[in-house]
Scaffold this motif. Sequence first.
Motif, mmCIF file in Angstrom:
data_model
loop_
_atom_site.group_PDB
_atom_site.id
_atom_site.type_symbol
_atom_site.label_atom_id
_atom_site.label_comp_id
_atom_site.label_asym_id
_atom_site.label_seq_id
_atom_site.Cartn_x
_atom_site.Cartn_y
_atom_site.Cartn_z
ATOM 1 N N ILE A 86 0.835 -1.198 0.000
ATOM 2 C CA ILE A 86 0.000 0.000 0.000
ATOM 3 C C ILE A 86 0.873 1.252 0.000
ATOM 4 O O ILE A 86 0.543 2.249 -0.664
ATOM 5 N N TRP A 87 1.990 1.233 0.730
ATOM 6 C CA TRP A 87 2.863 2.410 0.766
ATOM 7 C C TRP A 87 3.346 2.761 -0.637
ATOM 8 O O TRP A 87 3.288 3.917 -1.055
ATOM 9 N N TRP A 88 3.798 1.771 -1.383
ATOM 10 C CA TRP A 88 4.279 2.023 -2.736
ATOM 11 C C TRP A 88 3.140 2.370 -3.688
ATOM 12 O O TRP A 88 3.310 3.201 -4.598
ATOM 13 N N LEU A 89 1.970 1.756 -3.506
ATOM 14 C CA LEU A 89 0.811 2.127 -4.326
ATOM 15 C C LEU A 89 0.477 3.599 -4.144
ATOM 16 O O LEU A 89 0.151 4.309 -5.108
ATOM 17 N N ASN A 90 0.540 4.062 -2.892
ATOM 18 C CA ASN A 90 0.211 5.457 -2.599
ATOM 19 C C ASN A 90 1.210 6.430 -3.211
ATOM 20 O O ASN A 90 0.845 7.538 -3.607
ATOM 21 N N GLN A 91 2.475 6.053 -3.253
ATOM 22 C CA GLN A 91 3.517 6.981 -3.709
ATOM 23 C C GLN A 91 3.695 6.988 -5.224
ATOM 24 O O GLN A 91 4.245 7.955 -5.781
ATOM 25 N N LEU A 92 3.247 5.945 -5.897
ATOM 26 C CA LEU A 92 3.566 5.773 -7.317
ATOM 27 C C LEU A 92 3.156 6.979 -8.159
ATOM 28 O O LEU A 92 3.946 7.508 -8.951
ATOM 29 N N GLY A 93 1.920 7.428 -7.999
ATOM 30 C CA GLY A 93 1.417 8.514 -8.825
ATOM 31 C C GLY A 93 2.015 9.873 -8.523
ATOM 32 O O GLY A 93 1.842 10.815 -9.311
ATOM 33 N N ALA A 177 -7.435 12.810 -3.588
ATOM 34 C CA ALA A 177 -7.376 14.253 -3.364
ATOM 35 C C ALA A 177 -5.956 14.778 -3.594
ATOM 36 O O ALA A 177 -5.773 15.860 -4.168
ATOM 37 N N GLY A 178 -4.952 14.024 -3.160
ATOM 38 C CA GLY A 178 -3.570 14.447 -3.359
ATOM 39 C C GLY A 178 -3.203 14.541 -4.822
ATOM 40 O O GLY A 178 -2.539 15.496 -5.257
ATOM 41 N N GLU A 179 -3.628 13.557 -5.619
ATOM 42 C CA GLU A 179 -3.300 13.574 -7.040
ATOM 43 C C GLU A 179 -4.077 14.655 -7.786
ATOM 44 O O GLU A 179 -3.569 15.264 -8.723
ATOM 45 N N VAL A 180 -5.319 14.914 -7.354
ATOM 46 C CA VAL A 180 -6.101 15.991 -7.974
ATOM 47 C C VAL A 180 -5.420 17.332 -7.755
ATOM 48 O O VAL A 180 -5.302 18.152 -8.675
ATOM 49 N N LEU A 181 -4.954 17.565 -6.531
ATOM 50 C CA LEU A 181 -4.304 18.842 -6.240
ATOM 51 C C LEU A 181 -3.000 18.992 -7.025
ATOM 52 O O LEU A 181 -2.684 20.083 -7.518
ATOM 53 N N PHE A 211 4.487 16.500 1.236
ATOM 54 C CA PHE A 211 3.367 16.311 2.160
ATOM 55 C C PHE A 211 2.575 15.059 1.796
ATOM 56 O O PHE A 211 2.118 14.324 2.674
ATOM 57 N N SER A 212 2.437 14.813 0.499
ATOM 58 C CA SER A 212 1.688 13.635 0.049
ATOM 59 C C SER A 212 2.404 12.337 0.394
ATOM 60 O O SER A 212 1.755 11.317 0.646
ATOM 61 N N VAL A 213 3.741 12.363 0.388
ATOM 62 C CA VAL A 213 4.496 11.184 0.837
ATOM 63 C C VAL A 213 4.156 10.875 2.287
ATOM 64 O O VAL A 213 3.938 9.718 2.665
ATOM 65 N N PHE A 214 4.088 11.922 3.104
ATOM 66 C CA PHE A 214 3.721 11.753 4.517
ATOM 67 C C PHE A 214 2.298 11.217 4.650
ATOM 68 O O PHE A 214 2.055 10.267 5.407
ATOM 69 N N ILE A 215 1.367 11.807 3.900
ATOM 70 C CA ILE A 215 -0.027 11.357 3.954
ATOM 71 C C ILE A 215 -0.149 9.910 3.490
ATOM 72 O O ILE A 215 -0.858 9.097 4.097
ATOM 73 N N GLY A 216 0.556 9.569 2.396
ATOM 74 C CA GLY A 216 0.513 8.196 1.898
ATOM 75 C C GLY A 216 1.059 7.196 2.904
ATOM 76 O O GLY A 216 0.548 6.081 3.030
ATOM 77 N N ILE A 218 1.058 7.632 6.244
ATOM 78 C CA ILE A 218 0.067 7.560 7.321
ATOM 79 C C ILE A 218 -1.107 6.675 6.919
ATOM 80 O O ILE A 218 -1.592 5.850 7.714
ATOM 81 N N GLN A 219 -1.570 6.828 5.683
ATOM 82 C CA GLN A 219 -2.706 6.032 5.227
ATOM 83 C C GLN A 219 -2.367 4.550 5.121
ATOM 84 O O GLN A 219 -3.219 3.695 5.378
ATOM 85 N N ALA A 220 -1.137 4.223 4.750
ATOM 86 C CA ALA A 220 -0.715 2.816 4.740
ATOM 87 C C ALA A 220 -0.739 2.256 6.162
ATOM 88 O O ALA A 220 -1.204 1.135 6.398
ATOM 89 N N TYR A 221 -0.247 3.052 7.107
ATOM 90 C CA TYR A 221 -0.251 2.641 8.516
ATOM 91 C C TYR A 221 -1.675 2.473 9.028
ATOM 92 O O TYR A 221 -1.994 1.485 9.709
ATOM 93 N N VAL A 222 -2.546 3.435 8.711
ATOM 94 C CA VAL A 222 -3.937 3.380 9.178
ATOM 95 C C VAL A 222 -4.655 2.167 8.591
ATOM 96 O O VAL A 222 -5.387 1.470 9.306
ATOM 97 N N PHE A 223 -4.441 1.893 7.302
ATOM 98 C CA PHE A 223 -5.116 0.759 6.669
ATOM 99 C C PHE A 223 -4.699 -0.551 7.326
ATOM 100 O O PHE A 223 -5.544 -1.402 7.630
ATOM 101 N N VAL A 224 -3.409 -0.729 7.548
ATOM 102 C CA VAL A 224 -2.925 -1.962 8.172
ATOM 103 C C VAL A 224 -3.418 -2.063 9.617
ATOM 104 O O VAL A 224 -3.851 -3.132 10.062
ATOM 105 N N THR A 225 -3.387 -0.954 10.335
ATOM 106 C CA THR A 225 -3.844 -0.962 11.730
ATOM 107 C C THR A 225 -5.320 -1.325 11.832
ATOM 108 O O THR A 225 -5.713 -2.179 12.642
ATOM 109 N N LEU A 226 -6.155 -0.684 11.016
ATOM 110 C CA LEU A 226 -7.584 -0.990 11.054
ATOM 111 C C LEU A 226 -7.856 -2.424 10.604
ATOM 112 O O LEU A 226 -8.757 -3.084 11.124
ATOM 113 N N SER A 227 -7.071 -2.911 9.653
ATOM 114 C CA SER A 227 -7.223 -4.303 9.227
ATOM 115 C C SER A 227 -6.972 -5.251 10.390
ATOM 116 O O SER A 227 -7.713 -6.222 10.600
ATOM 117 N N MET A 228 -5.927 -4.977 11.162
ATOM 118 C CA MET A 228 -5.614 -5.816 12.316
ATOM 119 C C MET A 228 -6.672 -5.675 13.416
ATOM 120 O O MET A 228 -7.002 -6.643 14.106
#
Length: 238
Positions: A86-93, A177-181, A211-216, A218-228
């Motif tokens: 997920i981290w790499w998926l978020n950063q790719l674009g 939202a990050g990619e739109v901006l 900033f988007s690297v940071f957000i991406g 955080i979102q990878a961390y949140v997704f894994v945490t909520l999954s667990m």
Amino acid sequence: MEKPEILKLFGLTFNVSNILGGTLVALIVFGMCFWLARKVELRPGKKQNVLEYIIDFTDGIVKSNVEDEDAQKHLSLYAFVLFLFIWWLNQLGLFLEVKDMSGLMLLKSPTADPTITMTMAMMTLLLSYNFGVQKFGTFGYLKNYARPLPFFLPINVMEEFTNFLTLSLRLYGNIYAGEVLLTLIGNDFAHSFGIGTIILSAPLTIIWQGFSVFIGSIQAYVFVTLSMVYIGKKVTQE
């Protein structure tokens, strides 16, 4: 956002940008892990330390949210791979967008598409059901929906849908939202008032990418945490 390249084959519709992006990220994750773990030693070097730190980090997420020790053993690798993927998926674009001659998108962040985030959310929920059934048996697991009192049944069933939506749409919304901006800064704003806005858009793009690297992340961390968290609830009887 630009329209993605769509391929229709055997009556099925394929999103080319999602396929290429997901395949590329899978190769990146494999190559990264292979490179970091190529020479494993008792006295770890810098590369091995990085790998061990990521493993310890994701193990910490699992142990903090899943009490069942047997489930922890099976989830450690899943959490590790899921976080990196997920981290790499978020950063790719943020750094790599490819279009064809007609302007259709060939490569971008797959997590900017809700079908990808919903697929990963469904994968996590199905895994949680599997662990729940293994732990309590089919009927024992179904009885948990009526706990702590029977009138909680519709609430617990509805919670399954809300978990799915929040897990998937939170990730999608932030990356999209990050990619739109970035698109607005690079295309609309940069060319709005000539050379002045072109010059100004360069530092703005760099700042937002950082900033988007940071957000991406955080979102990878949140997704894994909520999954667990969701899986942990399925193997714990309240």
